[in-house]
Design an enzyme around this catalytic site. Structure first.
Site, PDB file in Angstrom:
ATOM      1  CE  LYS A 226      -4.047  -2.165   0.380  1.00 52.96           C
ATOM      2  NZ  LYS A 226      -5.054  -2.118  -0.689  1.00 52.96           N
TER       3      LYS A 226
ATOM      4  CD  GLU B  19     -10.131   3.533   0.935  1.00 52.67           C
ATOM      5  OE1 GLU B  19     -10.092   4.764   0.808  1.00 52.67           O
ATOM      6  OE2 GLU B  19      -9.327   2.763   0.355  1.00 52.67           O
TER       7      GLU B  19
ATOM      8  CB  SER C  38       0.048  -7.957  -1.183  1.00 53.80           C
ATOM      9  OG  SER C  38      -0.837  -8.767  -0.424  1.00 53.80           O
TER      10      SER C  38
HETATM   11  C1  LIG Z   1      -1.519  -6.987   2.590  1.00 53.92           C
HETATM   12  C2  LIG Z   1      -2.683  -6.682   1.732  1.00 53.92           C
HETATM   13  N1  LIG Z   1      -2.824  -7.326   0.562  1.00 53.92           N
HETATM   14  C3  LIG Z   1      -3.878  -7.111  -0.245  1.00 53.92           C
HETATM   15  C4  LIG Z   1      -4.887  -6.248   0.110  1.00 53.92           C
HETATM   16  C5  LIG Z   1      -6.076  -6.114  -0.809  1.00 53.92           C
HETATM   17  O1  LIG Z   1      -6.112  -4.943  -1.543  1.00 53.92           O
HETATM   18  P1  LIG Z   1      -5.764  -4.916  -3.074  1.00 53.92           P
HETATM   19  O2  LIG Z   1      -6.631  -5.897  -3.767  1.00 53.92           O
HETATM   20  O3  LIG Z   1      -6.069  -3.509  -3.474  1.00 53.92           O
HETATM   21  O4  LIG Z   1      -4.329  -5.235  -3.247  1.00 53.92           O
HETATM   22  C6  LIG Z   1      -4.801  -5.528   1.299  1.00 53.92           C
HETATM   23  C7  LIG Z   1      -5.851  -4.582   1.672  1.00 53.92           C
HETATM   24  O5  LIG Z   1      -6.004  -4.143   2.743  1.00 53.92           O
HETATM   25  C8  LIG Z   1      -3.669  -5.767   2.128  1.00 53.92           C
HETATM   26  O6  LIG Z   1      -3.538  -5.127   3.309  1.00 53.92           O
END
Ligand SMILES: Cc1ncc(COP(=O)(O)O)c(C=O)c1O
Lengths: 404, 266
Positions: A93, A115, A381
């Site tokens: 993020k 948000e 992620s």
């Molecule tokens: C570690 C992590 N991965 C994935 C996501 C999902 O979001 P996005 O689909 O935008 O990557 C989030 C959302 O809070 C997250 O904190």
């Protein structure tokens, strides 16, 4: 692939999806944001400042790690992991937040709102606001505040105000609605730092472009490491920012399979998951047209996922287009398979993943044994610290004093 | 199909009478779909000139708490798009006041937009206004409404640039809804500064009637805005009455007397 367009049209459409479905009051501000984004991209000093922050504040490039023990254990595909979890604040993020905070400063905005679901975007937003000395208000569903307690505290420690949202299902969707209501009220002073590839144009495009560094790096790293592209890429899909961030660099490589993994939740019943492609149909929510979980009267359904970051009724519009074009495939992983995948990764590689990312891992684990000689790339992620309470609840046997 | 002209005739008649048109918003189905017809007719007796019939939606991003709660109650009571159209038909059977559907896009898209236009026109609806439809996304929607003779009302906002105001005027028929302040729906103590200027600016761009809404809740607001605009829209203040007297036997009478207070008619 000639049918795949990488940029939306002038109105922000990816095929029929995306666009601008917002009250008129927000239209001029969205146009202003789009203009600022295009100007910034042409501006050498903007690009240099962002690059410096990404490298020296956030920690880019992130490693591409070969998960040898995991691969061995599964006895099939050779698995690589893109370590976005090692970024400052613990998730991808921060890439988008650094880009947008520079835009906000360019536009002269003094106040930032956001948000958050899992709290990772909220923490990243609070972080960049602290860094630039801007006021920060984060909207978060009451249910998410409960299950991501640690991140609520981190945001407050960073100086942000966290507003508890008690409408609807008290999760991410309701936090987005409250943030939009704040924005429409305070639009002249305030930038809405939206945290996923969602909402009205230009957000899905802008958020994607601030995250595409993930895929650009991964593509160069894997070519250098093994001299070829991966066969399949896995990423979890909430709104879709980390997935579009890693997919974008590979969309033109027709031989690379792209797999987005949504939250399968408790079951396939409407209300018990957040699998928009298998359980939803196109509709409009919070500014964009895309696949939406809704009932037969067009009311938005409640959703469920063990992972707050995937617990949302609409998918980002570019994913809807990649889906319809057949360029990416979308599947879902259940709560329990994600939890088990987290434990497997922790015990084979010494990495505790975020619950969101664990959905991508779960699908890769499922496919790996039958994929001999193939190369898998998983976008990790985020890291799992924020999910410790949920892991404890779900693995009570590890919480005993004589646990193994 | 040509427009019913009810909206145009209504504004013309109010102008002849030397007063602004009172545009009354009512969330269909609150407190129960069986009561909406009675409430709409009570508002008409109290002096409402046009009815904005709100289609409840689960995620009303442009609404403040009062209309959010009204929507929740209406959905809870089982209100569907089909039921809203039935309500419109029953009101039309008893009244010639113009009826405008006021909605978020998704429930109507799900119903099928062309089917919605056919059924709305057959029910006696005169036009539609969508809170989350920008003119940029409106071409197909407007074409379908024109085909079925429905007026297309769009919103002009304090943030709208001159270029956007022109687009809004161009896409609108019936009237233009002028949003008085940046923000969500909800009653306010005073009328926002700047709205008079916005109305004047629009007058130079269109000959359509201009109705001002958002935040209007008192007779004094109606009088002030009536000095420079063709209509005044009141929503949350009515829904506040519905919320307060929802289960009381005299809800309709309360709504009628509040409407009379706003309209200043006897
Ligand atoms: C570690 C992590 N991965 C994935 C996501 C999902 O979001 P996005 O689909 O935008 O990557 C989030 C959302 O809070 C997250 O904190």
């Amino acid at each position: 692939m000639s049918t795949t367009i990488k940029t939306p049209d002038a109105g922000g459409h990816f095929g029929p999806y995306g666009g601008r479905y917002v009250p008129e009051t927000l239209m001029a501000p969205l146009e202003e944001l789009e203009r600022a984004f295009h100007e910034a991209q042409q501006d050498e000093s903007f690009r240099a400042e962002l690059k410096d922050l990404l490298a020296n504040f956030a920690g880019r490039p992130t490693p591409l790690y070969e998960a040898k023990r995991l691969s061995q254990t599964l006895g099939g595909a050779r698995i690589f992991i893109k370590r976005e979890d090692l970024l400052h604040t613990g998730a991808h993020k921060i890439n988008n937040c650094l880009g947008q905070i520079l835009l906000a400063r360019r536009m002269g905005k003094k106040r930032i709102i956001a948000e958050t679901g899992a709290g990772q975007h909220g923490v990243a937003t609070a972080t960049v606001c602290a860094l630039f000395g801007l006021e920060c208000v984060v909207y978060m569903g009451e249910e998410d505040m409960r299950r991501q307690r640690l991140n609520v505290f981190r945001m407050r420690m960073l100086g942000a105000k966290v507003v508890s949202v008690t409408s609807g299902s008290r999760t991410l969707k309701d936090a987005v609605s409250e943030a939009m209501r704040d924005w429409v009220t305070n639009v002249s002073s305030t930038h809405y730092l939206l945290g996923s590839a969602l909402g009205s144009h230009p957000y899905p495009m802008l958020v994607r472009d601030f995250h595409r560094c993930t895929g650009d790096e991964a593509r160069a790293q894997i070519l250098e490491r093994i001299g070829r592209l991966p066969d399949t890429i896995f990423a979890c899909v909430g709104g879709g920012s980390n997935a579009i961030g890693i997919f974008t660099a590979f969309i033109g490589d027709a031989g690379v399979k792209l797999v987005g993994v949504e939250a399968g939740g408790r079951s396939g019943k409407l209300g018990e998951h957040a699998a928009r492609f298998s359980g939803g149909s196109p509709g409009v929510l919070q500014g964009a047209y895309s696949y939406l979980l809704q009932d037969e009267d067009g009311q938005v359904s409640l959703t469920h996922s063990v992972s707050a970051g995937l617990d949302y009724a609409l998918v980002g519009p570019e994913h809807a287009w990649l889906h319809d074009q057949g360029r990416a495939e979308y599947v879902s992983a259940t709560d329990s398979s994600a939890l088990n995948a987290a434990k497997t990764l922790a015990r084979t590689e010494g990495i505790i993943p975020a619950l969101e990312s664990s959905h991508a891992i779960a699908e890769a684990l499922r496919r790996a044994p039958a994929a001999k000689d193939e190369v898998f790339l998983i976008n990790l992620s985020g890291r799992g610290d924020k999910d410790t309470d949920i892991y404890r609840e779900n693995f009570p046997e590890l919480d005993q004093d004589n646990a193994e | 199909m040509p427009s019913s002209e009810r909206i145009a005739r209504c504004f013309e008649a109010c102008k002849q009478a030397g007063r602004p048109a009172l545009v009354a918003y009512l969330t269909a189905g609150d407190p129960h779909p069986d009561r909406t017809v009675e409430l709409a007719l009570a508002m008409e007796r109290g002096g409402a000139d046009l009815l904005e019939l709100g289609v409840p939606f689960s995620d009303p991003i442009a609404d403040g708490p009062v209309i959010q709660h009204a929507s929740d109650r209406a959905l809870h009571a089982g209100t569907t798009v089909a039921r809203v159209l039935e309500i419109a038909r029953e009101i039309r059977a008893h009244s010639s006041m113009p009826i405008i559907l006021f909605s978020y896009m998704n429930p109507l898209l799900r119903y099928g937009f062309d089917r919605l236009c056919t059924d709305a026109r057959a029910a006696g609806v005169d036009g539609c206004l969508f809170t989350d439809l920008s003119v940029e996304e409106a071409d197909a929607t407007v074409a379908a409404m024109k085909k079925h003779g429905l007026d297309t009302v769009f919103l002009a906002a304090p943030t709208s640039t001159e270029r956007r105001l022109k687009l809004v005027a161009e896409y609108s028929t019936g009237f233009v809804y002028v949003v008085s302040r940046t923000g969500v729906t909800g009653e306010q103590a005073t009328v926002a500064g700047g709205v008079h200027e916005l109305v004047d600016q629009l007058k130079s761009l269109t000959s359509l009637p201009l109705a001002v809404g958002f935040g209007i809740s008192r007779r004094e607001h109606v009088e002030a805005i009536g000095g420079y605009a063709d209509g005044v829209v009141v929503g949350s203040a009515f829904m506040r009455v519905v919320e307060k007297y929802g289960s009381a036997p005299d809800l309709a009478a309360q709504l009628e007397s509040f409407t009379r207070e706003l309209s200043g008619r006897s």
